[in-house]
Design an enzyme around this catalytic site. Sequence first.
Site, PDB file in Angstrom:
ATOM      1  N   ASP A 127       0.857  -1.176   0.000  1.00  0.00           N
ATOM      2  CA  ASP A 127       0.000   0.000   0.000  1.00  0.00           C
ATOM      3  C   ASP A 127       0.901   1.235   0.000  1.00  0.00           C
ATOM      4  O   ASP A 127       1.837   1.329   0.796  1.00  0.00           O
ATOM      5  CB  ASP A 127      -0.898  -0.003   1.236  1.00  0.00           C
ATOM      6  CG  ASP A 127      -2.011   1.016   1.116  1.00  0.00           C
ATOM      7  OD1 ASP A 127      -2.998   0.715   0.427  1.00  0.00           O
ATOM      8  OD2 ASP A 127      -1.884   2.105   1.712  1.00  0.00           O
ATOM      9  N   GLU A 187      -4.422   2.496  -4.585  1.00  0.00           N
ATOM     10  CA  GLU A 187      -2.974   2.581  -4.390  1.00  0.00           C
ATOM     11  C   GLU A 187      -2.430   1.299  -3.788  1.00  0.00           C
ATOM     12  O   GLU A 187      -1.375   1.280  -3.170  1.00  0.00           O
ATOM     13  CB  GLU A 187      -2.613   3.776  -3.498  1.00  0.00           C
ATOM     14  CG  GLU A 187      -3.101   3.691  -2.078  1.00  0.00           C
ATOM     15  CD  GLU A 187      -4.482   4.314  -1.862  1.00  0.00           C
ATOM     16  OE1 GLU A 187      -4.759   4.700  -0.730  1.00  0.00           O
ATOM     17  OE2 GLU A 187      -5.275   4.413  -2.820  1.00  0.00           O
TER      18      GLU A 187
END
Length: 307
Positions: A184, A227
């Site tokens: 992440d 993301e």
Amino acid sequence: MSTLPNKKIEKILVEALLLTKDGVGLFDLGDRLIFCNDLFGELFGLSASEALNKTFTELCFGCFNTNKGANIEADDFETWISNALLKRRSSNYRTFETDTVEGKHFIVTEQIAQEDFLYVYITDITEKKKNELRLKLMSQELEELATTDYLTGIRNRRYFYQMARAEFNRSKRKSTTLSLLILDLDKFKLINDNYGHKAGDIILQTVTQTISKLLRNYDIFARIGGEEFAILLPSTDAKLAYIIAERVRKSVELIEVTFEDTILTITTSIGMVESSEEITSFDQLVQTADKYLNQVKKQGRNKVLFS
């Protein structure tokens, strides 16, 4: 029955066969071509007059020797023709597809007529083959679009879960080890909020390009969220997976993107898990990696954490 004399009927039939858009040929008992039209000669790279009175073997050898007509993919002609002759007249009726060096495709139908004459009928299916190829390519392109992330060009969530689940099941069957990394990008929302989505897109693309260069060709790398990324490492234990994960983390940390006179940087948090007997499903593998990823975020980010 016809009221016309037999000779008249024969003349009409011969003229019709010579003019038909399909190819027709007749071989005698010695396998010599005694009748054909131009399209049939084209199968052997010849006109009808050039093909007549040649045996099937001579016609095929001409194709092999001149690289014209029928596509004979063989290094040894004698072996190829022996196999071909075994098939001829092996049944009263047979049909098959063949192609030519010039890129044409035909359906060939062979039928034994009276006294062992061989009647051969060929239909040009080149356009049909081209259409089939176009549909196949279109299908492949659609499949590629459906499994590729439009922004980064790597695989998407759908593809990852499909392929990674299959790899996990294979690993279980063969009792091999694999590892999963879930990444992440840290505080990515701030980049979008402060600099706009264009800046965020450039960061995502740069991160993707950077990570792709670090992976092996059989690793499965995908964008599975805004993301969030995932990397499946087949035949990889935790020790090696950690080395790869740290290499990824450090490489992302070094990224500098210039956007509107501002240098943007990013870091990544990585949750990692190695398969084991206790983990019985791919979903459990993902949940475990997610658990470690969440712990990394609570501990300050920009780290790799695993069991």
